[in-house]
Design an enzyme around this catalytic site. Structure first.
Site, PDB file in Angstrom:
ATOM      1  N   ILE A  12       5.694  -4.802   9.680  1.00 49.19           N
ATOM      2  CA  ILE A  12       5.862  -4.227   8.335  1.00 49.19           C
ATOM      3  C   ILE A  12       5.429  -2.782   8.474  1.00 49.19           C
ATOM      4  O   ILE A  12       4.261  -2.493   8.696  1.00 49.19           O
ATOM      5  CB  ILE A  12       5.058  -4.984   7.276  1.00 49.19           C
ATOM      6  CG1 ILE A  12       5.579  -6.419   7.156  1.00 49.19           C
ATOM      7  CG2 ILE A  12       5.158  -4.282   5.922  1.00 49.19           C
ATOM      8  CD1 ILE A  12       4.797  -7.294   6.195  1.00 49.19           C
ATOM      9  N   ARG A  14      -8.957  -0.691   4.934  1.00 52.08           N
ATOM     10  CA  ARG A  14      -8.827  -0.417   3.498  1.00 52.08           C
ATOM     11  C   ARG A  14      -9.622  -1.398   2.636  1.00 52.08           C
ATOM     12  O   ARG A  14     -10.024  -1.063   1.531  1.00 52.08           O
ATOM     13  CB  ARG A  14      -7.353  -0.461   3.076  1.00 52.08           C
ATOM     14  CG  ARG A  14      -6.557   0.785   3.465  1.00 52.08           C
ATOM     15  CD  ARG A  14      -5.155   0.736   2.869  1.00 52.08           C
ATOM     16  NE  ARG A  14      -4.343   1.880   3.251  1.00 52.08           N
ATOM     17  CZ  ARG A  14      -4.175   2.978   2.520  1.00 52.08           C
ATOM     18  NH1 ARG A  14      -4.814   3.105   1.360  1.00 52.08           N
ATOM     19  NH2 ARG A  14      -3.387   3.951   2.931  1.00 52.08           N
ATOM     20  N   TYR A  45     -12.746  -4.418  -1.774  1.00 58.99           N
ATOM     21  CA  TYR A  45     -13.949  -4.004  -2.504  1.00 58.99           C
ATOM     22  C   TYR A  45     -14.951  -5.142  -2.677  1.00 58.99           C
ATOM     23  O   TYR A  45     -16.142  -4.972  -2.406  1.00 58.99           O
ATOM     24  CB  TYR A  45     -13.618  -3.385  -3.878  1.00 58.99           C
ATOM     25  CG  TYR A  45     -14.833  -2.753  -4.525  1.00 58.99           C
ATOM     26  CD1 TYR A  45     -15.311  -1.519  -4.083  1.00 58.99           C
ATOM     27  CD2 TYR A  45     -15.520  -3.401  -5.545  1.00 58.99           C
ATOM     28  CE1 TYR A  45     -16.448  -0.960  -4.650  1.00 58.99           C
ATOM     29  CE2 TYR A  45     -16.648  -2.844  -6.118  1.00 58.99           C
ATOM     30  CZ  TYR A  45     -17.110  -1.621  -5.659  1.00 58.99           C
ATOM     31  OH  TYR A  45     -18.229  -1.072  -6.210  1.00 58.99           O
ATOM     32  N   THR A  92       0.830  -1.203   0.000  1.00 59.64           N
ATOM     33  CA  THR A  92       0.000   0.000   0.000  1.00 59.64           C
ATOM     34  C   THR A  92       0.863   1.252   0.000  1.00 59.64           C
ATOM     35  O   THR A  92       0.590   2.207  -0.740  1.00 59.64           O
ATOM     36  CB  THR A  92      -0.910   0.008   1.247  1.00 59.64           C
ATOM     37  OG1 THR A  92      -1.682  -1.183   1.268  1.00 59.64           O
ATOM     38  CG2 THR A  92      -1.832   1.212   1.244  1.00 59.64           C
TER      39      THR A  92
END
Length: 292
Positions: free
Chosen positions: A204, A138, A107, A44
């Site tokens: 991360i 997200r 999505y 991202t």
């Protein structure tokens, strides 16, 4: 365990609309010099959503080539299209990455059974270790602890998770169900130390784009039993973490790296340059940390 410690979710430098290979290679080299434990291209933070497939593959190749096996490369290869995720994961393997970072499909909002089927399909097509990336903020879907345990127990390639919920109840449950061999990597810079305290293995990170040595040192200190030093580094990192999320990631990280002279501050739409008040906040945090 290969995937442990501080991994940087690398930004992708641009110049005049194109990937800036020179700046990217220099950034990677600086990261390794600063003691980072691993690198993650095309996540991202690397603006993977706006990279073409050719750019995506090139960015991974540059990272693998520049790193030269000095630290592990965990290549972003996820998609909300399972076929596309297979293709990108296959390329990550061909390029020589040590593993792939695979986000839960965004999505589409698959069910938990759909998540399992998605990752099983990738594993059947490509024999490469991978880390599941769980970031409900997200994607709109939460890969539940029980689902993560199922993935780990039934798919050989699943080695761990990048867990970006910042939900310490869920963090603890994941580690409880999956056990110590499951590479638990925090995906939230604010909760790395609490995650380590319940059995996590690292992070991360976004903030390591600008302060790799601080986060790497915190992970090393905790692993060595130096908990007071780890706590001090946690609070030293806190203002930088707040600055890195003053606006949507990676806008602040790229702005900070631009201030530090590491890259040109260039984003791809729909990401947009920072508001002046937030830019000032980033500058203040960098100055406080001695990075300017």
């Amino acid at each position: 365990m290969q995937f442990k410690g501080a991994f940087t979710a690398l930004v992708t430098p641009f110049r005049d609309g194109e990937v800036d290979e020179t700046a990217y290679r220099d950034l990677i080299e600086w990261q390794i010099e600063q003691g980072i434990h691993g690198l993650v291209p095309c996540g991202t933070t690397g603006e993977s959503a706006t990279l073409s497939h050719e750019e995506h593959k090139r960015v991974i190749s540059i990272c693998v080539d520049q790193t030269k096996k000095r630290v592990p490369v965990l290549a972003g290869a996820g998609s909300n299209n399972t076929r596309e995720a297979v293709e990108l994961t296959r390329y990550a393997k061909e390029a020589g990455a040590d593993g792939a970072l695979l986000i839960t499909p965004y999505y589409n909002k698959p069910t938990q059974r759909g998540l399992v089927a998605h990752f099983k399909t990738i594993a059947q097509e490509v024999d490469l270790p991978f880390i599941v990336y769980n970031v409900p903020g997200r994607t709109g879907v939460n890969c539940l602890p029980e689902t993560q345990a199922e993935l780990f127990s039934t798919i050989q390639q699943v080695k761990g998770v990048k867990e970006a919920t910042a939900d310490l109840v869920q963090v603890s449950r994941i580690i409880e169900l999956c056990g110590p061999e499951f590479a638990f990597l925090s995906g939230d810079d604010f909760t790395v130390l609490p995650s380590l305290s319940v059995g996590g293995h690292g992070v991360i990170s976004v903030v390591t784009n600008i302060a790799p040595s601080l986060m790497a040192s915190m992970c090393e200190a905790y692993a060595a039993g130096e908990t007071n030093r780890a706590k001090d580094l946690h609070y030293q990192l806190a203002p930088l973490c707040r600055a890195m999320f003053a606006e949507t990631n990676p806008i602040p990280a790229k702005t900070a790296l631009g201030m530090m002279g590491k890259i040109k501050t260039e984003l791809r739409l729909p990401l947009y340059p920072m508001e002046e008040k937030n830019e000032a906040l980033v500058r203040d945090a960098l100055e406080l940390a001695g990075l300017l």
